[in-house]
Design a protein around this motif. Structure first.
Motif, PDB file in Angstrom:
ATOM      1  N   LEU A  58       0.824  -1.209   0.000  1.00 28.13           N
ATOM      2  CA  LEU A  58       0.000   0.000   0.000  1.00 28.13           C
ATOM      3  C   LEU A  58       0.861   1.264   0.000  1.00 28.13           C
ATOM      4  CD1 LEU A  58      -2.828  -0.977   2.522  1.00 28.13           C
ATOM      5  CD2 LEU A  58      -2.956  -0.889   0.035  1.00 28.13           C
ATOM      6  N   ALA A  59       1.983   1.224   0.736  1.00 32.12           N
ATOM      7  CA  ALA A  59       2.888   2.376   0.780  1.00 32.12           C
ATOM      8  C   ALA A  59       3.497   2.639  -0.598  1.00 32.12           C
ATOM      9  CB  ALA A  59       4.000   2.129   1.799  1.00 32.12           C
ATOM     10  N   ASN A  65       1.494   7.051  -6.557  1.00 37.24           N
ATOM     11  CA  ASN A  65       0.149   7.531  -6.926  1.00 37.24           C
ATOM     12  C   ASN A  65      -0.589   6.566  -7.846  1.00 37.24           C
ATOM     13  OD1 ASN A  65       0.327  10.013  -5.485  1.00 37.24           O
ATOM     14  ND2 ASN A  65       1.634  10.821  -7.103  1.00 37.24           N
ATOM     15  N   ILE A  66      -0.529   5.277  -7.506  1.00 41.88           N
ATOM     16  CA  ILE A  66      -1.215   4.247  -8.294  1.00 41.88           C
ATOM     17  C   ILE A  66      -2.612   4.043  -7.712  1.00 41.88           C
ATOM     18  CG2 ILE A  66      -1.192   1.820  -9.012  1.00 41.88           C
ATOM     19  CD1 ILE A  66       1.853   1.904  -8.766  1.00 41.88           C
ATOM     20  N   LEU A  67      -3.639   4.247  -8.540  1.00 40.35           N
ATOM     21  CA  LEU A  67      -5.024   4.112  -8.096  1.00 40.35           C
ATOM     22  C   LEU A  67      -5.497   2.669  -8.249  1.00 40.35           C
ATOM     23  CD1 LEU A  67      -6.525   7.303  -9.821  1.00 40.35           C
ATOM     24  CD2 LEU A  67      -5.437   7.125  -7.579  1.00 40.35           C
ATOM     25  N   GLN A 152      -9.216   4.907  -6.590  1.00 43.73           N
ATOM     26  CA  GLN A 152      -8.686   5.900  -5.654  1.00 43.73           C
ATOM     27  C   GLN A 152      -7.379   5.406  -5.057  1.00 43.73           C
ATOM     28  OE1 GLN A 152     -11.166   7.761  -2.760  1.00 43.73           O
ATOM     29  NE2 GLN A 152     -13.043   7.576  -3.971  1.00 43.73           N
ATOM     30  N   LEU A 153      -6.622   6.360  -4.445  1.00 44.26           N
ATOM     31  CA  LEU A 153      -5.456   5.959  -3.662  1.00 44.26           C
ATOM     32  C   LEU A 153      -5.954   5.228  -2.419  1.00 44.26           C
ATOM     33  CD1 LEU A 153      -3.098   9.086  -3.726  1.00 44.26           C
ATOM     34  CD2 LEU A 153      -2.643   6.851  -4.732  1.00 44.26           C
ATOM     35  N   CYS A 154      -5.383   4.085  -2.152  1.00 44.00           N
ATOM     36  CA  CYS A 154      -5.876   3.251  -1.059  1.00 44.00           C
ATOM     37  C   CYS A 154      -5.319   3.727   0.278  1.00 44.00           C
ATOM     38  CB  CYS A 154      -5.493   1.788  -1.294  1.00 44.00           C
ATOM     39  SG  CYS A 154      -6.247   0.666  -0.093  1.00 44.00           S
ATOM     40  N   SER A 155      -6.204   4.190   1.137  1.00 45.94           N
ATOM     41  CA  SER A 155      -5.842   4.572   2.507  1.00 45.94           C
ATOM     42  C   SER A 155      -7.103   4.511   3.351  1.00 45.94           C
ATOM     43  CB  SER A 155      -5.247   5.985   2.552  1.00 45.94           C
ATOM     44  OG  SER A 155      -6.259   6.947   2.322  1.00 45.94           O
ATOM     45  N   MET A 156      -6.915   4.494   4.670  1.00 43.35           N
ATOM     46  CA  MET A 156      -8.062   4.421   5.570  1.00 43.35           C
ATOM     47  C   MET A 156      -8.929   5.673   5.498  1.00 43.35           C
ATOM     48  SD  MET A 156      -8.805   1.747   7.179  1.00 43.35           S
ATOM     49  CE  MET A 156      -9.979   2.563   8.241  1.00 43.35           C
ATOM     50  N   GLN A 157      -8.375   6.786   5.007  1.00 49.98           N
ATOM     51  CA  GLN A 157      -9.116   8.044   4.975  1.00 49.98           C
ATOM     52  C   GLN A 157     -10.354   7.975   4.076  1.00 49.98           C
ATOM     53  OE1 GLN A 157      -8.403  10.467   7.110  1.00 49.98           O
ATOM     54  NE2 GLN A 157      -6.761   9.127   7.816  1.00 49.98           N
ATOM     55  N   ILE A 158     -10.316   7.143   3.038  1.00 50.83           N
ATOM     56  CA  ILE A 158     -11.463   7.091   2.119  1.00 50.83           C
ATOM     57  C   ILE A 158     -12.663   6.378   2.761  1.00 50.83           C
ATOM     58  CG2 ILE A 158      -9.937   7.086   0.121  1.00 50.83           C
ATOM     59  CD1 ILE A 158     -10.537   4.156  -0.281  1.00 50.83           C
TER      60      ILE A 158
END
Length: 292
Positions: A58-59, A65-67, A152-158
């Motif tokens: 994920l990092a 910036n891979i969606l 989207q960019l994968c992160s917990m924020q979404i």
């Protein structure tokens, strides 16, 4: 930023290599995979290795910036959240095992049988899945269907659509870790009392158990601080993007990687039997130390 990413890759590969060696050593002797403390140790190694690998993927995706599809990101994050939580829960179970070994030695064989250990592992996984169940249940109830097919960019924020979801996530983690901290403090106090009253070899064993519980407590503290990092990073993201990147890098090294390298230290290198077995494996059987 590229230098930071190279450093992270080096550390992740190093820790994965060490964990792999310890996992292979675990399966070399029957006394390891029939003893509760070693089985739980192996569980932490496997979960930490899985989390390290997936979080590193994920990092890298975020760095370049891979969606990816949101539904794929959900799968990644469910596994990462569950197994990130699994480590401190397993540490608590290992602390309880040390408490039984030191304070209830006559019942240790009965309470820490292989069958009970397997049941314990199932309970650990059930408890570790609680945060992800609450987090993603609130997300599934709030998100529109078209969101799952977006890139989207994968992160917990979404997955945090409303502010109350962030508060819910924080409350679940704080409650869970409060309970674990109470258990560890209780075990520490009880073992400390036994250590003061014991003599000779019993006193030495009690002190070793005391140090182990203290290290578990320190490791759990780092895991707890790690849960606060996303909230700090989220605030910095809207203030200064450059500072956000440096703080996130620092948090990843100190509060994410360091706790995971403590597990091999506590139950790998500090444990005499396991350490001798590891030396024997690395020397292709030429080392003939104390393996009993």
């Amino acid at each position: 930023m590229k230098d930071n990413m190279i450093t992270v890759q080096f550390l992740v590969i190093l820790f994965l290599f060490i964990n792999l060696l310890l996992i292979i050593t675990f399966f070399q002797k029957e006394c390891f995979y029939t003893a509760t403390r070693y089985i739980l140790f192996a569980v932490t190694l496997l979960s930490d290795s899985l989390v390290l690998f997936l979080s590193d993927v994920l990092a890298i995706l975020n760095q370049f910036n891979i969606l990816i599809h949101v539904w794929l990101c959900i799968i990644f994050c469910v596994v990462v959240i569950m197994y990130t939580t699994l480590t401190p829960v397993t540490l608590t179970a290992m602390t309880l095992e040390r408490y039984v070994a030191v304070c209830m030695p006559l019942r240790h064989g009965e309470l820490c049988s292989t069958r009970n250990t397997i049941n314990c592992i199932l309970i650990i996984h059930a408890l570790s899945s609680v945060p992800s169940i609450f987090i993603f249940s609130s997300f599934f109830g709030s998100a529109s269907l078209k969101l799952y097919t977006q890139y989207q960019l994968c992160s917990m924020q979404i997955f945090i659509i409303y502010l109350w979801q962030q508060h819910l996530r924080s409350a679940i983690y704080q409650l869970q870790f409060l309970i674990m901290c109470i258990i560890i403090v209780f075990c520490y106090v009880k073992i400390m009392k036994v250590a003061k009253a014991a003599s000779g070899e019993d006193k030495q064993s009690s002190r070793k158990g005391l140090r182990t519980v203290a290290l578990h407590g320190f490791q759990l503290l780092l895991c707890l601080i790690q849960l606060w990092c996303p909230f700090i990073e989220s605030a910095l993201f809207h203030i200064d993007f450059v500072v956000f990147h440096y703080v996130r890098y620092f948090n990843y090294i100190v509060f994410y990687l360091v706790p995971k390298c403590l597990s091999p230290l506590i139950y790998g290198l500090r444990d005499e039997i396991f350490f001798h077995a590891l030396k024997s494996y690395l020397s292709f059987g030429l080392y003939k130390g104390n393996l009993n």
